[in-house]
Design an enzyme around this catalytic site. Structure first.
Site, PDB file in Angstrom:
ATOM      1  N   ASN A 199      -9.104 -22.683  40.194  1.00  0.00           N
ATOM      2  CA  ASN A 199      -9.714 -23.934  39.915  1.00  0.00           C
ATOM      3  C   ASN A 199      -9.309 -24.928  40.994  1.00  0.00           C
ATOM      4  O   ASN A 199      -8.176 -25.422  40.479  1.00  0.00           O
ATOM      5  CB  ASN A 199      -9.856 -24.435  38.712  1.00  0.00           C
ATOM      6  CG  ASN A 199     -10.823 -25.669  38.615  1.00  0.00           C
ATOM      7  OD1 ASN A 199     -11.293 -26.354  39.552  1.00  0.00           O
ATOM      8  ND2 ASN A 199     -11.235 -26.214  37.287  1.00  0.00           N
ATOM      9  N   ARG A 253     -13.729 -21.088  40.479  1.00  0.00           N
ATOM     10  CA  ARG A 253     -14.809 -22.166  40.017  1.00  0.00           C
ATOM     11  C   ARG A 253     -15.419 -22.924  41.460  1.00  0.00           C
ATOM     12  O   ARG A 253     -14.636 -23.377  41.941  1.00  0.00           O
ATOM     13  CB  ARG A 253     -14.125 -23.187  39.041  1.00  0.00           C
ATOM     14  CG  ARG A 253     -15.040 -24.261  38.663  1.00  0.00           C
ATOM     15  CD  ARG A 253     -14.345 -25.295  37.856  1.00  0.00           C
ATOM     16  NE  ARG A 253     -15.268 -26.446  37.663  1.00  0.00           N
ATOM     17  CZ  ARG A 253     -15.041 -27.647  37.702  1.00  0.00           C
ATOM     18  NH1 ARG A 253     -13.831 -28.209  38.036  1.00  0.00           N
ATOM     19  NH2 ARG A 253     -16.034 -28.409  37.142  1.00  0.00           N
ATOM     20  N   HIS A 284     -21.317 -28.245  34.062  1.00  0.00           N
ATOM     21  CA  HIS A 284     -20.631 -27.920  32.852  1.00  0.00           C
ATOM     22  C   HIS A 284     -21.401 -26.647  32.389  1.00  0.00           C
ATOM     23  O   HIS A 284     -21.079 -26.052  31.408  1.00  0.00           O
ATOM     24  CB  HIS A 284     -20.692 -28.834  31.892  1.00  0.00           C
ATOM     25  CG  HIS A 284     -19.779 -30.221  32.112  1.00  0.00           C
ATOM     26  ND1 HIS A 284     -20.109 -31.049  31.575  1.00  0.00           N
ATOM     27  CD2 HIS A 284     -18.489 -30.350  32.628  1.00  0.00           C
ATOM     28  CE1 HIS A 284     -19.348 -32.226  32.015  1.00  0.00           C
ATOM     29  NE2 HIS A 284     -18.250 -31.767  32.598  1.00  0.00           N
ATOM     30  N   GLU A 317     -13.309 -22.263  29.730  1.00  0.00           N
ATOM     31  CA  GLU A 317     -14.198 -21.893  30.997  1.00  0.00           C
ATOM     32  C   GLU A 317     -13.529 -20.998  31.820  1.00  0.00           C
ATOM     33  O   GLU A 317     -14.136 -20.103  32.561  1.00  0.00           O
ATOM     34  CB  GLU A 317     -14.186 -23.138  31.765  1.00  0.00           C
ATOM     35  CG  GLU A 317     -15.194 -24.222  31.116  1.00  0.00           C
ATOM     36  CD  GLU A 317     -15.214 -25.598  31.762  1.00  0.00           C
ATOM     37  OE1 GLU A 317     -16.079 -25.905  32.663  1.00  0.00           O
ATOM     38  OE2 GLU A 317     -14.666 -26.626  31.371  1.00  0.00           O
TER      39      GLU A 317
END
Length: 373
Positions: free
Chosen positions: A8, A68, A157, A361
């Protein structure tokens, strides 16, 4: 090989985890910060990625790298194997997410250069919401202008909403495809999604993450004419208004504090501005619960997740207080129980189950990455 390397990347940071798919746990992880900033010994993301790989060590059998990516626009509805064309499309979508996609790309390019022999997969925050019907994602503005500039509701999200809703179905012991759920992702950034049979049918964030609930520094829903008013009467230019609504509004704008814990403490000490902020925060949540209950045509579960949703029993109770007529109730003892496990906090026999489900996540990105390769 059962391990996925999850990346990320921010504009000056790389957050990473090595996730074991068999156990569903993080083998290791960390955060490299201040990349390229004055005084930092890390010049760029290439150097930062090398530090991460040195930390991981040699000899690890990594199945794939999952990245991500915040904005996939209308182009990406599923996790996607990254090649040069996909990179170029993510770059093109930077105009919709100028603070996020360019930063995500820095991590993608650094990781692909450092690990060229391993598949790299992009997992998009917006992808879960590509199931929205046109009635839910279309804004009522000039249609040709909207098409030309890709103006529509995208939602964000998504990896969190997907993970949490699937986990809630597991806890309830019911088929995911048969449940109507409202997921409240409540953190410094916050969103709410209506999920029907495993499909996102409505969500609070829009073209950008600014729309919807009251957040730490974002205003959430606001009359668009406020922008014109600020331009004409306060003398603010477009960039100043952008900064105001995204970085100086929400809890920060109402109280001078962007951390909900500080706002809550101030309210308990009699600070009227802080108490009003909590009331506005609560009002907006209940507005969406009511709207999505109607859109779903019924409701099986309300799910709390993210920093505030997982950890703040008082605000959970406050958010749902007085909704018993809708079948939504919270058991005080269950609600007060602190746990890192997914759990039901509604009374036995309640018409609508209320759950707290810690989000993960990174695990969701790892699973989606593995599904591609």
């Amino acid at each position: 090989m059962t391990q996925v390397f999850v990346v990320n990347s921010g504009s000056s940071s790389i957050k990473y985890q090595l996730v074991d798919l068999e156990s569903g746990t993080s083998v290791m992880g960390g955060l490299i910060e201040r990349i390229g900033e004055p005084g930092s010994f890390i010049a760029d993301h290439v150097e930062g990625m090398q530090i991460v790989l040195d930390e991981l060590g040699e000899g690890r059998d990594i199945l794939a790298v999952g990245h991500r990516v915040v904005h996939g626009g209308s182009a990406f509805a599923v996790p996607t194997l990254i090649d040069d064309a996909v990179e170029a499309e993510i770059d093109r979508l930077s105009e919709l997410a100028p603070l996020h996609n360019p930063a995500n790309l820095l991590g993608i390019r650094a990781a692909r250069a450092a690990l060229p022999g391993i598949p790299h997969v992009a997992v998009f925050d917006t992808a879960f919401h590509q199931s929205l019907l046109p009635a839910a994602y279309t804004y009522a503005i000039d249609a040709e202008l909207a098409r030309t500039h890709q103006i529509r509701r995208y939602g964000f999200h998504g990896t969190s909403h997907k993970f949490v809703s699937e986990e809630a179905a597991r806890v309830l012991g019911k088929p995911y495809a048969e449940l109507k759920m409202i997921v409240l992702h409540l953190g410094n950034g916050a969103s709410v999604t209506a999920i029907d049979g495993g499909q996102s049918v409505d969500t609070s964030m829009g073209l950008t993450p600014l729309q919807g609930l009251v957040m730490g520094t974002r205003s959430g829903d606001i009359d668009p004419a406020v922008v014109f008013h600020l331009k004409r009467h306060a003398g603010l230019d477009v960039d100043e208004i952008d900064t105001l609504l995204n970085r100086k509004s929400g809890l920060l704008g109402l109280t001078g504090m962007n951390d909900m814990r500080d706002v809550q403490e101030a309210a308990q000490q009699g600070n009227a501005d802080a108490e009003l902020a909590l009331q506005v925060w609560r009002h907006r949540i209940r507005h969406y619960i009511g709207a999505y209950y109607a859109q779903l045509g019924g409701l099986d579960a309300v799910i709390f997740t993210a920093g505030i949703g997982e950890n703040n029993a008082l605000l959970r109770r406050r958010a749902l207080g007085g909704l018993a007529h809708l079948g939504i109730r919270v058991d005080d003892d269950r609600n007060e129980l602190m746990s890192r496990e997914a759990r039901v906090i509604s009374p036995d026999g309640a018409r609508v189950a209320v759950l707290v489900v810690p989000t993960n996540e990174e695990l969701e990105i790892a699973r989606q990455t593995a599904s591609v390769v």
